[in-house]
Design a protein around this motif. Sequence first.
Motif, PDB file in Angstrom:
ATOM      1  N   LEU A 140      10.049  29.907  -2.952  1.00  0.00           N
ATOM      2  CA  LEU A 140      10.118  29.767  -1.442  1.00  0.00           C
ATOM      3  C   LEU A 140      10.873  30.658  -0.794  1.00  0.00           C
ATOM      4  O   LEU A 140      10.883  31.008   0.313  1.00  0.00           O
ATOM      5  N   CYS A 141      11.689  31.478  -1.546  1.00  0.00           N
ATOM      6  CA  CYS A 141      12.495  32.647  -0.817  1.00  0.00           C
ATOM      7  C   CYS A 141      11.866  33.980  -1.175  1.00  0.00           C
ATOM      8  O   CYS A 141      11.392  34.094  -2.300  1.00  0.00           O
ATOM      9  N   PHE A 142      12.000  34.559  -0.078  1.00  0.00           N
ATOM     10  CA  PHE A 142      11.560  36.071  -0.352  1.00  0.00           C
ATOM     11  C   PHE A 142      12.189  37.291   0.360  1.00  0.00           C
ATOM     12  O   PHE A 142      13.171  36.730   1.183  1.00  0.00           O
ATOM     13  N   ASN A 143      12.069  38.381   0.130  1.00  0.00           N
ATOM     14  CA  ASN A 143      12.505  39.551   0.996  1.00  0.00           C
ATOM     15  C   ASN A 143      11.724  39.720   1.900  1.00  0.00           C
ATOM     16  O   ASN A 143      10.520  39.766   1.973  1.00  0.00           O
ATOM     17  N   PHE A 144      12.171  40.210   3.164  1.00  0.00           N
ATOM     18  CA  PHE A 144      10.899  40.566   4.374  1.00  0.00           C
ATOM     19  C   PHE A 144      11.434  42.092   4.751  1.00  0.00           C
ATOM     20  O   PHE A 144      12.841  42.348   4.835  1.00  0.00           O
ATOM     21  N   HIS A 147      14.376  43.848   3.716  1.00  0.00           N
ATOM     22  CA  HIS A 147      15.639  43.454   3.884  1.00  0.00           C
ATOM     23  C   HIS A 147      16.070  42.050   2.664  1.00  0.00           C
ATOM     24  O   HIS A 147      15.119  41.562   2.338  1.00  0.00           O
ATOM     25  N   SER A 148      17.321  42.281   2.365  1.00  0.00           N
ATOM     26  CA  SER A 148      17.557  41.286   1.190  1.00  0.00           C
ATOM     27  C   SER A 148      19.056  40.647   1.793  1.00  0.00           C
ATOM     28  O   SER A 148      19.759  41.026   2.585  1.00  0.00           O
ATOM     29  N   CYS A 149      19.088  39.539   1.162  1.00  0.00           N
ATOM     30  CA  CYS A 149      20.677  38.757   1.489  1.00  0.00           C
ATOM     31  C   CYS A 149      21.786  39.605   1.239  1.00  0.00           C
ATOM     32  O   CYS A 149      22.724  39.330   2.132  1.00  0.00           O
ATOM     33  N   ASP A 150      21.788  40.342   0.320  1.00  0.00           N
ATOM     34  CA  ASP A 150      23.108  41.371   0.334  1.00  0.00           C
ATOM     35  C   ASP A 150      23.329  42.172   1.376  1.00  0.00           C
ATOM     36  O   ASP A 150      24.577  42.196   1.708  1.00  0.00           O
ATOM     37  N   GLU A 151      22.281  42.559   2.051  1.00  0.00           N
ATOM     38  CA  GLU A 151      22.416  43.241   3.172  1.00  0.00           C
ATOM     39  C   GLU A 151      23.238  42.755   4.382  1.00  0.00           C
ATOM     40  O   GLU A 151      24.177  43.035   5.106  1.00  0.00           O
TER      41      GLU A 151
HETATM   42  C1  LIG Z   1      15.256  40.951  -2.773  1.00  0.00           C
HETATM   43  O1  LIG Z   1      16.088  42.153  -2.868  1.00  0.00           O
HETATM   44  C2  LIG Z   1      17.153  42.116  -3.606  1.00  0.00           C
HETATM   45  C3  LIG Z   1      18.031  43.504  -3.587  1.00  0.00           C
HETATM   46  O2  LIG Z   1      17.149  44.745  -3.334  1.00  0.00           O
HETATM   47  C4  LIG Z   1      16.676  41.891  -5.167  1.00  0.00           C
HETATM   48  O3  LIG Z   1      17.813  41.971  -6.089  1.00  0.00           O
HETATM   49  C5  LIG Z   1      16.086  40.555  -5.335  1.00  0.00           C
HETATM   50  O4  LIG Z   1      15.476  40.545  -6.419  1.00  0.00           O
HETATM   51  C6  LIG Z   1      14.768  40.601  -4.270  1.00  0.00           C
HETATM   52  N1  LIG Z   1      14.263  39.233  -4.085  1.00  0.00           N
HETATM   53  C7  LIG Z   1      13.108  38.994  -4.011  1.00  0.00           C
HETATM   54  C8  LIG Z   1      12.505  37.590  -4.302  1.00  0.00           C
HETATM   55  O5  LIG Z   1      11.983  39.971  -4.336  1.00  0.00           O
END
Ligand SMILES: *[C@@H]1O[C@H](CO)[C@@H](O)[C@H](O)[C@H]1NC(C)=O
Length: 260
Positions: A140-144, A147-151
């Motif tokens: 259910l989690c994704f990057n958009f 952007h990522s959580c770390d940022e």
């Molecule tokens: C989101 O981005 C981070 C950092 O770039 C990466 O480590 C992570 O695996 C990514 N997560 C997904 C769900 O793609």
Amino acid sequence: MQMSLAVFVIFMLFLSTALQIESLSTLSPCPNQCGSTAINYPFGVDDGCGAPHYRKMLNCSGDLFFQTPSGNYKVKSIDYDKQTMTIYDPSMSTCTMLQPHHDFKMSDIQSVVIPPTSDTIFVLLNCSIDSPVLNHYRSLCFNFSGHSCDELYNTCTSYRVFHIGLGGYPPCCFTGYNTVKYMSMNILDCSHYTTVYNTDDLKGIGPLDWTYGIKMSYSVPNSGCERCQRSGGTCGYDTETEMMLCLCSGASNSTRECGA
Ligand SMILES: *[C@@H]1O[C@H](CO)[C@@H](O)[C@H](O)[C@H]1NC(C)=O
Ligand SMILES: *[C@@H]1O[C@H](CO)[C@@H](O)[C@H](O)[C@H]1NC(C)=O
Ligand SMILES: *[C@@H]1O[C@H](CO)[C@@H](O)[C@H](O)[C@H]1NC(C)=O
Ligand SMILES: *[C@@H]1O[C@H](CO)[C@@H](O)[C@H](O)[C@H]1NC(C)=O
């Protein structure tokens, strides 16, 4: 004789003024503005105005508020062409301000008639490693938009408090409305959330400049309102039966159109 004529004339003047005031007030039975926001069908701020599905969803007290079981949210804008409403939760954490934990909860009917759009993202912060979204429901989690959580953790001053020593930051999750619809923040085991909308436009833009808030897409019931409006009426409903009413000035209301 003269005296009674004068009294009669004054009485008639009074009566016609009273009638004018009466017809003016029935001219627009529903407020069509709240603050700087236009209130059009299917919305209404007075009971009996707009479509019954949206009954008691809006509250006009100086500004316009969207009422949900988890609280009242300020309405930023309503786009009647795109059929979207954007709201803002003043007690939500953002990149610069951390606020106490709470849930976002809509009523069942709100989830159906005015759900958050797919380009509105819920950011779950400070999640425990036991959180369902890090385990069974990790999909259910994704990057958009890159952007990522770390940022987020590295950029936002408000989230520095989550820092856990050498380990860096606790997990976080970008997800859609359905996740928070079915799982409360307690079940998700994340202490805070924030929401971002128009996420498709945020490629290359840092978290400080994201558009925080919730954009929702509403449906307009197909109840014959246009026919009522064409006849000069305002769409509303009977507050007892919730049947559609065409509110007409002066003459009596009708179920379909004015002057029928
Ligand atoms: C989101 O981005 C981070 C950092 O770039 C990466 O480590 C992570 O695996 C990514 N997560 C997904 C769900 O793609
Ligand atoms: C309308 O919303 C405001 C702001 O949250 C609140 O203070 C007020 O009590 C609400 N009014 C009603 C009638 O619910
Ligand atoms: C982060 O979450 C943990 C529980 O997982 C909680 O004890 C802690 O208070 C939270 N941090 C903040 C700043 O709220
Ligand atoms: C028309 O409906 C409105 C809203 O329900 C009501 O306030 C008004 O009294 C009605 N007018 C007539 C003439 O029935």
